[in-house]
Scaffold this motif. Structure first.
Motif, mmCIF file in Angstrom:
data_model
loop_
_atom_site.group_PDB
_atom_site.id
_atom_site.type_symbol
_atom_site.label_atom_id
_atom_site.label_comp_id
_atom_site.label_asym_id
_atom_site.label_seq_id
_atom_site.Cartn_x
_atom_site.Cartn_y
_atom_site.Cartn_z
ATOM 1 N N ARG A 50 0.806 -5.830 9.227
ATOM 2 C CA ARG A 50 0.705 -4.392 10.133
ATOM 3 C C ARG A 50 -0.019 -3.298 9.722
ATOM 4 O O ARG A 50 -0.700 -2.754 10.397
ATOM 5 N N LEU A 51 0.861 -2.871 8.661
ATOM 6 C CA LEU A 51 -0.210 -1.609 7.781
ATOM 7 C C LEU A 51 -1.117 -1.936 7.234
ATOM 8 O O LEU A 51 -2.015 -1.154 8.592
ATOM 9 N N ALA A 52 -2.108 -2.859 7.130
ATOM 10 C CA ALA A 52 -3.558 -3.251 6.873
ATOM 11 C C ALA A 52 -3.936 -3.287 8.587
ATOM 12 O O ALA A 52 -5.035 -2.975 7.912
ATOM 13 N N GLY A 53 -3.721 -3.893 8.720
ATOM 14 C CA GLY A 53 -4.011 -3.905 10.571
ATOM 15 C C GLY A 53 -4.403 -2.628 10.973
ATOM 16 O O GLY A 53 -5.619 -1.796 11.716
ATOM 17 N N ALA A 54 -3.321 -1.931 11.273
ATOM 18 C CA ALA A 54 -3.526 -0.367 11.252
ATOM 19 C C ALA A 54 -4.049 0.150 11.464
ATOM 20 O O ALA A 54 -4.564 1.421 11.220
ATOM 21 N N MET A 55 -4.610 -0.055 9.229
ATOM 22 C CA MET A 55 -5.352 1.082 8.848
ATOM 23 C C MET A 55 -6.320 0.908 9.150
ATOM 24 O O MET A 55 -7.467 1.944 8.860
ATOM 25 N N GLU A 56 -6.815 -0.302 9.111
ATOM 26 C CA GLU A 56 -7.867 -0.811 9.304
ATOM 27 C C GLU A 56 -8.705 -0.552 11.462
ATOM 28 O O GLU A 56 -10.092 0.429 10.919
ATOM 29 N N ARG A 57 -7.200 0.242 11.812
ATOM 30 C CA ARG A 57 -7.869 0.387 13.074
ATOM 31 C C ARG A 57 -8.214 2.105 13.517
ATOM 32 O O ARG A 57 -8.586 2.288 14.597
ATOM 33 N N HIS A 58 -7.471 2.677 12.568
ATOM 34 C CA HIS A 58 -7.834 3.891 12.428
ATOM 35 C C HIS A 58 -8.591 4.684 11.433
ATOM 36 O O HIS A 58 -7.545 4.726 10.210
ATOM 37 N N ASP A 59 -9.744 4.903 11.537
ATOM 38 C CA ASP A 59 -10.782 5.590 11.264
ATOM 39 C C ASP A 59 -10.490 7.057 9.642
ATOM 40 O O ASP A 59 -10.938 7.171 8.694
ATOM 41 N N ASP A 60 -9.300 7.665 10.847
ATOM 42 C CA ASP A 60 -8.755 8.858 10.360
ATOM 43 C C ASP A 60 -7.929 8.546 9.429
ATOM 44 O O ASP A 60 -6.842 10.287 8.805
ATOM 45 N N VAL A 61 -6.700 7.992 8.856
ATOM 46 C CA VAL A 61 -5.561 7.857 8.547
ATOM 47 C C VAL A 61 -5.541 6.936 6.900
ATOM 48 O O VAL A 61 -6.599 5.968 6.994
ATOM 49 N N ALA A 62 -5.659 7.982 5.833
ATOM 50 C CA ALA A 62 -5.171 7.888 5.177
ATOM 51 C C ALA A 62 -3.770 6.862 4.213
ATOM 52 O O ALA A 62 -3.618 6.398 3.519
ATOM 53 N N LEU A 63 -2.669 7.367 4.968
ATOM 54 C CA LEU A 63 -1.800 7.209 4.450
ATOM 55 C C LEU A 63 -0.757 6.260 5.567
ATOM 56 O O LEU A 63 -0.816 7.071 6.381
ATOM 57 N N ILE A 64 -0.133 5.325 5.499
ATOM 58 C CA ILE A 64 1.026 5.003 6.194
ATOM 59 C C ILE A 64 2.339 5.083 5.909
ATOM 60 O O ILE A 64 2.560 3.403 5.434
ATOM 61 N N GLN A 65 3.057 5.471 6.079
ATOM 62 C CA GLN A 65 4.844 5.530 5.446
ATOM 63 C C GLN A 65 5.337 5.053 5.675
ATOM 64 O O GLN A 65 5.722 5.348 7.041
ATOM 65 N N THR A 66 6.340 3.439 5.561
ATOM 66 C CA THR A 66 7.327 3.238 5.987
ATOM 67 C C THR A 66 8.666 3.816 5.319
ATOM 68 O O THR A 66 8.377 4.745 4.417
ATOM 69 N N LEU A 67 9.492 3.623 6.130
ATOM 70 C CA LEU A 67 10.690 3.654 6.180
ATOM 71 C C LEU A 67 12.021 2.589 5.586
ATOM 72 O O LEU A 67 11.997 1.624 5.803
ATOM 73 N N PRO A 68 11.767 2.653 3.953
ATOM 74 C CA PRO A 68 12.604 1.614 3.242
ATOM 75 C C PRO A 68 13.792 1.944 3.719
ATOM 76 O O PRO A 68 14.416 2.850 3.188
ATOM 77 N N VAL A 69 14.638 0.416 4.062
ATOM 78 C CA VAL A 69 15.776 -0.254 3.893
ATOM 79 C C VAL A 69 16.389 -0.214 2.364
ATOM 80 O O VAL A 69 16.504 -0.868 2.348
ATOM 81 N N ILE A 70 17.495 0.899 2.331
ATOM 82 C CA ILE A 70 18.133 0.804 1.215
ATOM 83 C C ILE A 70 19.065 -1.002 1.172
ATOM 84 O O ILE A 70 19.717 -1.311 1.718
#
Length: 628
Positions: free
Chosen positions: A241-261
């Motif tokens: 899903r992260l890779a897909g979102a990056m492919e759909r939005h040409d202006d986005v350089a970084l998508i940060q998730t919230l890692p759960v401990i």
């Protein structure tokens, strides 16, 4: 299983170089004031956060000024006011941001960038590289986690769209040999995944240099990449899903998730994972709401566009006195600021699950890691004046610096708050009482400021608890409403006891950094963190002696003063038993059986966590015979 043809294994892929110029901090202009993927209404969102923060701070500052103004403000009182205002502003901004996050959690707004975990997985059109930089880490643990990730990716049917690179900076020859053995086993277990291993001969610039070396050599062959930490785990679903979102939005350089401990066994580790799970979503959704397309970067578990990173992520050497000069240590904040300066959007998506990490097992391990971050964040003082940075990115850098300066400021506020009544010689009815002094001036104002401060300080935790109750899955996962409340209360008591130790160590760390002492570069502790009393004495003799001495002096001056300072005295003087208690694996497991400090990931573990634990147990079993 993926149907891709078995890849060539055991060799590195052909290099596909891409230029990664070193960026200048003296030159540069901000590109793109408004980015296509930025949420609407960012101006009023930020005005609301800063407006509420400013209003609360002015109100509290006025009340304190009113208390101090009688008879004129002397040097000590002026110092008290100067220290109080930024500390209160710090608390007020945290409150304002978490209030926004609380509203977002309750409203259950859709995830940003069209990432919806309930929809079918997107079909990926380009390859993604998964990068695992490692430095003297436990190879068997590390590769067990990588195998779990590869298997999870394979289950999505799109595992052939991901290549995995293990980027070793390991200097220890024995660990390096074990890395090669573990890599060989991983190739045998994951035949459908392209796996590569590279060890640098020259590990300059540490982790940032490790990643930059990969970008310059192979980055041109991968439109995007994701960096994993040694304790990171991510599901294949989330990666796709992260890779897909990056492919759909040409202006986005970084998508940060919230890692759960996850995977905490000691009492301290379980406390950290519980607090992160209960309070984390509210805090993260709040900052995501007003950071918009200028979100921050935490160095791992984030999807990154290769071309943008190559064009703007080359880190310069910093100048100035030691230890501020040299390699950028906390590189992620700086990389985020440079990416945004180059006209690229950075987004945080805290509602996307399937991103995990492990926390330090003990307070000692957290403080060791924190010391390294202290130096890296204070180093950002040399980056703050860089040309062309977006003001929100400057704010990120300032907050990072402030995180460590607040410790000595809190210590100063406490000491000055006691010194002022002593200077004026105004004890309470039954001996010295700092609270009695301030209440004698104007009890309504003093109690009002104190109550407001406590309310803002604890509000994010209350928001997190209420938000947890509002979600049936979260409520059950955290042990139910009653166990969740008991866990919250225990966490607050333990946090209060450990706060003086943290304040002391952070203040000492700031002093050491300013004196030019480097923190070094060591692998993190990731086991159960057992410590002997001798080790605890070496680590906490300073806090113990300070606490005992502080208690004796306070009692000698006045029993009332000792009572007023008792939370700090008990925390410092009792640091050894407190750390020993919270480092206990037996106590942690007992609390797990009682469903205290519980989390949803513990109640119903995702498959990737179960698989990683299973593989790590298998890898750990033969370690002793293999050492022969």
């Amino acid at each position: 299983m993926s149907q891709a043809a078995p890849p060539q294994r055991g060799v590195l892929p052909p290099e596909c170089p891409i230029a990664m110029p070193v960026q200048s901090l003296r030159e540069g202009d901000l590109v793109g004031a408004r980015l296509p993927s930025a949420p609407r209404g960012m101006a009023w969102r930020r005005a609301a956060i800063l407006g509420l923060t400013g209003s609360l701070t002015v109100l509290a500052a006025y009340q304190i000024w009113w208390l101090l103004r009688i008879g004129g403000i002397d040097v000590l009182e002026g110092l008290l006011l100067a220290v109080f205002v930024p500390l209160f502003a710090w608390i007020a901004q945290s409150f304002a941001s978490s209030l926004a996050g609380f509203a977002m959690v309750l409203l259950r707004r859709p995830a940003r960038l069209g990432i919806d975990p309930q929809t079918p997985l997107p079909a990926l059109g380009a390859r993604t590289a998964l990068l695992m930089p490692t430095y003297n880490e436990h190879p068997e643990r590390l590769f067990a986690g990588l195998q779990a990730i590869c298997e999870s990716l394979d289950e999505t049917g799109q595992g052939d769209r991901f290549d995995l690179f293990v980027l070793s900076d390991t200097r220890d020859a024995g660990i390096h040999a074990r890395e090669l053995q573990a890599f060989s086993r991983l190739r045998a277990q994951c035949p459908g995944t392209r796996l590569y291993y590279r060890r640098r001969d020259d590990n300059r610039e540490r982790k940032a240099g490790n990643i930059a070396d990969w970008v310059r050599r192979w980055g041109g062959g991968y439109p995007k990449f994701l960096i994993l930490d040694a304790d990171s785990l991510m599901t294949g679903d989330t990666l796709v899903r992260l890779a897909g979102a990056m492919e759909r939005h040409d202006d986005v350089a970084l998508i940060q998730t919230l890692p759960v401990i996850v995977n905490g066994t000691t009492m301290f580790a379980r406390m950290q994972q519980f607090s992160g799970r209960m309070y984390g979503p509210v805090i993260a959704q709040g900052v995501a709401w007003w950071h918009g397309a200028e979100s921050n970067y935490w160095g791992h578990n984030a999807m990154i566009r290769s071309a943008a990173f190559a064009a703007h992520g080359g880190l310069p050497e910093l100048h100035g006195p030691s230890p501020f000069r040299g390699t950028v240590l906390s590189h992620d904040f700086v990389e985020a600021a440079l990416l945004r300066r180059g006209g690229w959007a950075l987004h945080m998506v805290p509602t996307l699950e399937g991103s995990y990490e492990e926390g330090p097992p003990t307070l000692t391990d957290m403080l060791i890691r924190d010391r390294r971050w202290c130096q890296g964040n204070l180093q950002h003082g040399g980056v703050l004046p860089a040309r062309g940075l977006h003001w929100v990115n400057r704010w990120h850098l300032l907050i990072g610096i402030g995180h460590y300066l607040t410790a000595p400021l809190w210590a100063m506020l406490i000491l000055v708050g006691i010194a002022v009544p002593l200077q004026h010689g105004m004890p309470g009815v039954d001996g010295f009482s700092a609270a009695g002094y301030w209440m004698a001036i104007d009890d309504g104002r003093f109690l009002g400021v104190f109550a407001l401060t406590m309310a803002l300080l604890f509000a994010p935790k209350v928001f997190g608890y209420v938000a947890t109750l509002s979600d049936a899955r979260m409520r059950r996962g955290c042990g139910g409403a009653l166990r969740g409340l008991v866990s919250l209360l225990i966490e607050n008591v333990l946090a209060a006891l450990m706060a003086p130790v943290t304040m002391y160590v952070q203040s000492r760390g700031v002093a050491e950094v300013l004196a030019g002492r480097d923190s070094g570069w060591d692998a993190q502790q990731r086991d159960d963190g057992r410590q002997t009393y001798a080790e605890l004495w070496r680590s906490y003799r300073g806090t113990t002696v300070l606490g005992i001495g502080m208690g004796i002096v306070a009692w000698w001056l006045s029993p009332g003063l000792a009572l007023w300072m008792s939370p700090m005295i008990v925390g410092l003087a009792g640091s050894i038993p407190i750390v020993r208690l919270t480092s206990s694996r037996g106590l942690g497991l007992a609390m797990r059986r009682a469903r205290l400090f519980a989390t949803p990931e513990e109640a119903a573990p995702p498959r990737v966590l179960l698989r990683a634990s299973e593989l790590r147990a298998q890898a750990d079993a033969p370690l002793a015979p293999r050492a022969d």
